[in-house]
Motif scaffolding. Sequence first.
Motif, mmCIF file in Angstrom:
data_model
loop_
_atom_site.group_PDB
_atom_site.id
_atom_site.type_symbol
_atom_site.label_atom_id
_atom_site.label_comp_id
_atom_site.label_asym_id
_atom_site.label_seq_id
_atom_site.Cartn_x
_atom_site.Cartn_y
_atom_site.Cartn_z
ATOM 1 N N SER A 293 20.417 30.013 52.992
ATOM 2 C CA SER A 293 20.207 31.279 53.712
ATOM 3 C C SER A 293 18.927 31.241 54.537
ATOM 4 C CB SER A 293 20.148 32.440 52.719
ATOM 5 O OG SER A 293 19.143 32.211 51.743
ATOM 6 N N GLY A 294 18.947 30.414 55.568
ATOM 7 C CA GLY A 294 17.806 30.329 56.467
ATOM 8 C C GLY A 294 18.173 29.466 57.662
ATOM 9 N N PRO A 295 17.597 29.735 58.822
ATOM 10 C CA PRO A 295 17.905 28.945 60.037
ATOM 11 C C PRO A 295 17.157 27.610 60.033
ATOM 12 C CG PRO A 295 16.289 30.623 60.546
ATOM 13 C CD PRO A 295 16.649 30.827 59.102
ATOM 14 N N LEU A 296 17.587 26.707 59.166
ATOM 15 C CA LEU A 296 16.826 25.477 58.940
ATOM 16 C C LEU A 296 16.822 24.529 60.131
ATOM 17 C CD1 LEU A 296 17.683 24.605 55.232
ATOM 18 C CD2 LEU A 296 15.907 26.097 56.158
ATOM 19 N N VAL A 297 17.833 24.597 60.997
ATOM 20 C CA VAL A 297 17.852 23.688 62.150
ATOM 21 C C VAL A 297 17.313 24.349 63.413
ATOM 22 C CG1 VAL A 297 19.757 22.298 61.258
ATOM 23 C CG2 VAL A 297 20.236 24.260 62.720
ATOM 24 N N TYR A 298 16.828 25.567 63.294
ATOM 25 C CA TYR A 298 16.254 26.245 64.462
ATOM 26 C C TYR A 298 15.012 25.502 64.932
ATOM 27 C CZ TYR A 298 13.384 29.522 67.096
ATOM 28 O OH TYR A 298 12.585 30.084 68.051
ATOM 29 N N ILE A 299 14.965 25.210 66.232
ATOM 30 C CA ILE A 299 13.806 24.544 66.830
ATOM 31 C C ILE A 299 13.038 25.508 67.725
ATOM 32 C CG2 ILE A 299 13.032 22.668 68.335
ATOM 33 C CD1 ILE A 299 15.477 21.089 67.436
ATOM 34 N N ALA A 300 13.711 26.018 68.766
ATOM 35 C CA ALA A 300 13.044 26.942 69.687
ATOM 36 C C ALA A 300 14.087 27.663 70.529
ATOM 37 C CB ALA A 300 12.071 26.193 70.588
ATOM 38 N N TRP A 301 13.843 28.923 70.795
ATOM 39 C CA TRP A 301 14.779 29.718 71.587
ATOM 40 C C TRP A 301 14.818 29.280 73.057
ATOM 41 C CZ3 TRP A 301 12.066 31.696 75.571
ATOM 42 C CH2 TRP A 301 10.707 31.951 75.385
ATOM 43 N N ILE A 302 13.835 28.516 73.465
ATOM 44 C CA ILE A 302 13.743 28.118 74.871
ATOM 45 C C ILE A 302 14.653 26.927 75.206
ATOM 46 C CG2 ILE A 302 11.883 26.414 74.623
ATOM 47 C CD1 ILE A 302 10.606 27.635 77.118
ATOM 48 N N LEU A 303 15.243 26.276 74.223
ATOM 49 C CA LEU A 303 16.034 25.066 74.460
ATOM 50 C C LEU A 303 17.162 25.252 75.490
ATOM 51 C CD1 LEU A 303 16.313 23.480 70.893
ATOM 52 C CD2 LEU A 303 14.851 22.797 72.788
ATOM 53 N N PRO A 304 17.907 26.377 75.486
ATOM 54 C CA PRO A 304 18.987 26.509 76.481
ATOM 55 C C PRO A 304 18.496 26.535 77.924
ATOM 56 C CG PRO A 304 19.312 28.052 74.669
ATOM 57 C CD PRO A 304 17.944 27.470 74.507
ATOM 58 N N LEU A 305 17.193 26.734 78.133
ATOM 59 C CA LEU A 305 16.647 26.760 79.490
ATOM 60 C C LEU A 305 16.320 25.366 80.015
ATOM 61 C CD1 LEU A 305 14.201 29.800 79.178
ATOM 62 C CD2 LEU A 305 16.586 29.793 79.950
ATOM 63 N N LEU A 306 16.501 24.351 79.178
ATOM 64 C CA LEU A 306 16.152 22.990 79.573
ATOM 65 C C LEU A 306 16.835 22.544 80.868
ATOM 66 C CD1 LEU A 306 14.667 20.353 78.949
ATOM 67 C CD2 LEU A 306 16.626 19.668 77.546
ATOM 68 N N PRO A 307 18.130 22.862 81.095
ATOM 69 C CA PRO A 307 18.761 22.413 82.356
ATOM 70 C C PRO A 307 18.056 22.900 83.619
ATOM 71 C CG PRO A 307 20.429 23.112 80.784
ATOM 72 C CD PRO A 307 19.106 23.485 80.193
ATOM 73 N N LEU A 308 17.284 23.986 83.496
ATOM 74 C CA LEU A 308 16.571 24.489 84.671
ATOM 75 C C LEU A 308 15.507 23.506 85.161
ATOM 76 C CD1 LEU A 308 16.050 28.234 83.645
ATOM 77 C CD2 LEU A 308 17.826 27.286 85.127
ATOM 78 N N PHE A 309 15.103 22.583 84.275
ATOM 79 C CA PHE A 309 14.027 21.657 84.623
ATOM 80 C C PHE A 309 14.568 20.269 84.982
ATOM 81 C CE2 PHE A 309 12.392 24.912 81.831
ATOM 82 C CZ PHE A 309 11.264 25.333 82.501
ATOM 83 N N LEU A 310 15.887 20.150 85.088
ATOM 84 C CA LEU A 310 16.506 18.880 85.461
ATOM 85 C C LEU A 310 16.691 18.809 86.975
ATOM 86 C CD1 LEU A 310 19.185 18.637 82.637
ATOM 87 C CD2 LEU A 310 16.933 17.558 82.711
ATOM 88 N N PRO A 311 16.672 17.633 87.568
ATOM 89 C CA PRO A 311 16.380 16.345 86.923
ATOM 90 C C PRO A 311 14.882 16.168 86.677
ATOM 91 C CG PRO A 311 16.704 16.020 89.259
ATOM 92 C CD PRO A 311 16.988 17.482 89.004
ATOM 93 N N ILE A 312 14.557 15.419 85.635
ATOM 94 C CA ILE A 312 13.166 15.165 85.309
ATOM 95 C C ILE A 312 12.659 14.013 86.176
ATOM 96 C CG2 ILE A 312 11.570 14.505 83.466
ATOM 97 C CD1 ILE A 312 13.566 15.601 81.462
ATOM 98 N N PRO A 313 11.532 14.178 86.845
ATOM 99 C CA PRO A 313 10.995 13.087 87.680
ATOM 100 C C PRO A 313 10.809 11.805 86.878
ATOM 101 C CG PRO A 313 9.799 15.126 88.070
ATOM 102 C CD PRO A 313 10.691 15.376 86.901
#
Length: 341
Positions: A293-313
């Motif tokens: 009973s806990g979000p053990l694999v939670y890393i960060a809420w910002i992860l879905p925004l990663l495609p906004l920074f693609l492509p990476i130089p």
Amino acid sequence: MTSARDTFWRRLRWPLISVVLTIALAASRVAVNPRFYFADDTERGSFGQWWSLGEHLSRGTLPILDPSAWQGGNYFAEGQWGILSPVTWLIGLTAYVTPDAALHVTAWKILFLAIFAIGMYLICREFGASRPWAALAATLAPAAGFTVYMDAASWSTGLFDSCLLPLVWWTLRRAVEHGKSPIPLVITSFTLVTFGYVFGVIVLVVLLVETLVRHIVLRDRVRILRTLAASAWGGLWTIVVYLPAMMTSAVTTRSEAPYENTGFLNADISDLFSSASPLTVATIQSFEGAMTSGPLVYIAWILPLLPLFLPIPRANVTRLLPVWIYGAFALAFIIAPSDLG
């Protein structure tokens, strides 16, 4: 013209913001549950060990061997007592004199979460992040699901390792890559190893091997020698802390440790798709049963925004090579069989 005071404040304000936010988030959990950081293994094991260590230290001794303690009296073989760690000594001494065990534990754990934020800020800056982005990462990392609901709530030595590791990595790069004083690395790596929790040491080995191999490929003799020196220092203390456990393993349950996947405390690939949600319970079996009973694999809420920074130089991809290698190792370790000997 910018004054020295303005420059100092510009450098200080972002890490300070991340530390303040980290402490505020950590304290908010206590407002909901005053015993949040005093649960399970901390309540049943860690605090008792610290109190006993503090009692020994107050007499000018260290616990080495106690045959009357049944299966738990070989203190050198159980590294998590931290009998060679000055930081653990301080925790033990304060535990021995504290009138409130839960408050004592809470204060120390929140302090370590603040250290986590500082270390994350520094290592993010080291890899080229701007101050605001580094501060965001430094605030998000100590709020990750496993850190909060497993390490912070229960597994104290796991928390200590997690919180110190970014700072160790930063001091490693500071000493090896930039040729600055090795003293901070000497202190942080010694502290990490002597906490007695093997997983932090495993990660440190990965970081050292990655650094060594990278400079061997680049034929950078100076940095190769610096890395070897750092590895020798950490390796010698690792032998001191863990050799007793290895030498006594034949008469403990460690000798029976199998190589299999029971699913216990083990995530699968599907669980990783919920790593951006702090509200999702993953299918990780633990002491509670098939679901924890806990979000053990939670890393960060910002992860879905990663495609906004693609492509990476390409330059950033190259600069972040150590991060990709560390991430690949972590992913492999997470989805590997639950029992690895």
